[in-house]
Design a protein around this motif. Sequence first.
Motif: not given
Length: 305
Positions: A99, A103, A105, A109-110
């Motif tokens: 990650s 920013n 993550l 979500n991924i």
Amino acid sequence: MKYTLMHRKIAVAEIEIDTETATISEISNVLAPEHVPIGIRLVDGRPHRGELNKWWTARSIPASRQNFREAMAGLGVSCSEELLTRCFGLSLSDQYWVSPAENPLEWDNINFFDNPFSEDVGDILFGNASKDKLDLVSPDNTSDGWLKKKWKIIDGKRYLLKGGSLPFYQEPLNEACASAVMKRLDIPHIPYSVILQEEIPYSLCENFITRETELVSARYISDVAEKSNNTSAYRHFLDCCERLGIPSAQESVDKMITLDYLIVNEDRHYNNFGAVRNAETLEWLGLAPVFDSNFFRCLTQPLKI
């Protein structure tokens, strides 16, 4: 660039990845040493950087892959390691990823188990024409092996499509034959089917790893202890399994070896078998069902009379 090495939702270590070499240049802080990948030594509480680098780069597409040079040119990268951070190191075989520190993550979500992914990388690896603008967020960036392969979503499930080699494209048929043999012998295995695309056979199998589990290859399991010269590879691997607490390892290995003997499979190695564990609790579930049994010498080479 600074990243956090993640194990599903657990922060493992703060690292820095060199953008030019795509290698881990620094390990600044270890947050969950128990979640450091199997087989990597801890030295003074930190993962051995050389070993962690080998593990990281081993996640990339090997240079031995069919059409490798053409694929890298089509993807616009000089080496497959560059693709790792494009997909944040995400895989459909385990739950490790990185990650970005600036920013962060969210895994929910991924991750590729729950979220759609691009097939652009897989299409290029299969030699298909590229698009003007490519989406490189794909689990194909972290697939190993020399035969061309790609991940597909079919009816909401993740499947691996794998080709064969010239001149006969025999390997996909071998996978299906091996599946039939294991079914008759009641050996836990991954079922393979064969599909045709433009009259060329490909094997198709559903991913046996879920969003909670992960595959740890025998390569890393065998690294948890140093092998002595008077110990066989077979005994050493079982000793490592016992050390880790992997249940019923000998029974599973013996069945796999018996299968390979019966089908004359000469391509069993530390990268095509392993064990499955829960990625959060780290509980070992046992050795993985047998997969990747596609090299039959008696079928892929002409008989000598």
